[in-house]
Design an enzyme around this catalytic site. Sequence first.
Site, PDB file in Angstrom:
ATOM      1  N   LYS A  56       1.016 -11.339   3.785  1.00  0.00           N
ATOM      2  CA  LYS A  56       1.697 -10.245   4.320  1.00  0.00           C
ATOM      3  C   LYS A  56       2.736 -10.662   5.261  1.00  0.00           C
ATOM      4  CE  LYS A  56       0.878  -5.519   5.974  1.00  0.00           C
ATOM      5  NZ  LYS A  56      -0.131  -4.482   6.152  1.00  0.00           N
ATOM      6  N   GLU A 142      -6.730  -0.435  11.875  1.00  0.00           N
ATOM      7  CA  GLU A 142      -6.322   0.749  10.927  1.00  0.00           C
ATOM      8  C   GLU A 142      -7.708   1.505  10.465  1.00  0.00           C
ATOM      9  OE1 GLU A 142      -3.186   1.213   7.415  1.00  0.00           O
ATOM     10  OE2 GLU A 142      -5.177   0.490   6.831  1.00  0.00           O
ATOM     11  N   ALA A 154      -7.863   4.518  -5.562  1.00  0.00           N
ATOM     12  CA  ALA A 154      -7.376   3.249  -4.738  1.00  0.00           C
ATOM     13  C   ALA A 154      -7.872   1.970  -4.936  1.00  0.00           C
ATOM     14  CB  ALA A 154      -7.374   3.758  -3.128  1.00  0.00           C
TER      15      ALA A 154
END
Length: 263
Positions: A56, A142, A154
Amino acid sequence: MYTVNLKQTLIPYGQAVEELKLKFKALRQSFIANEEYSPIEFVTGRVKKVASIIDKAKRKNIPFDKIEELIEDIAGIRIMCQFEEDINTVISLIKQRHKKDLFVIKERDYITNMKPSGYKSYHIIIRYPIQTPQGEKQILAEIQIRTLAMNFWATIEHSLRYKYKQNMPADIQNRLNKAAMAAYKLDEEMAQIREEVLKSQKGFVEEATVIGDIFNNIQNLADKHTAENMNGIYETFWKLWEENDINKLKEFDKNLLHSLSEK
């Protein structure tokens, strides 16, 4: 060398995930203990793997020394709800904790603003204080809030995206989009029967509580009576159990309590 240091850096993130999971699971249990409907169905959590963090960072051109500052989902928990309406309740519960044991930094509403892929979820980025041997450490985490249907979609989408990276075949993506709409329709249908489902669940909890009380009272009576004297009580209970009449079971429980108070 940096990978080894990053592994050490992730230790408090694991601590944060475990603490947050425990807090929201305890919140769910408090609803249940009070015989109230819980908007939280279950809670999971994870710490991003080192390889995923580095990947990432590369994709977003984040310097390694800025990873903790700019990657907000190294620590993450996921709160699943039965109904879409419950999501707003959970959001409110989280915001009530703002400045108490966590700090809400930002929100991303992918339910009202669904992603083109079909992804739906509500994300809250928090700053969470962790106590370490070196002192307090503020880390970003998160919280994802979604329905069971959203989560099912998902999870499948994530697995396929991991397999194909950025080259998702068009036919697979089209099927995923159709599946996303099916999940959306499922949540819509569940919303229509929500009250009926809640009534059923409440009735089940109420019956389970009464049955538990009856067993406890019968056990207390059995300690003071012979098996022969208890036969009638057992026969009455099994008869009422088969009738499945909650009001008769409650009355039977009252009679048991009265019998116990006479001894």
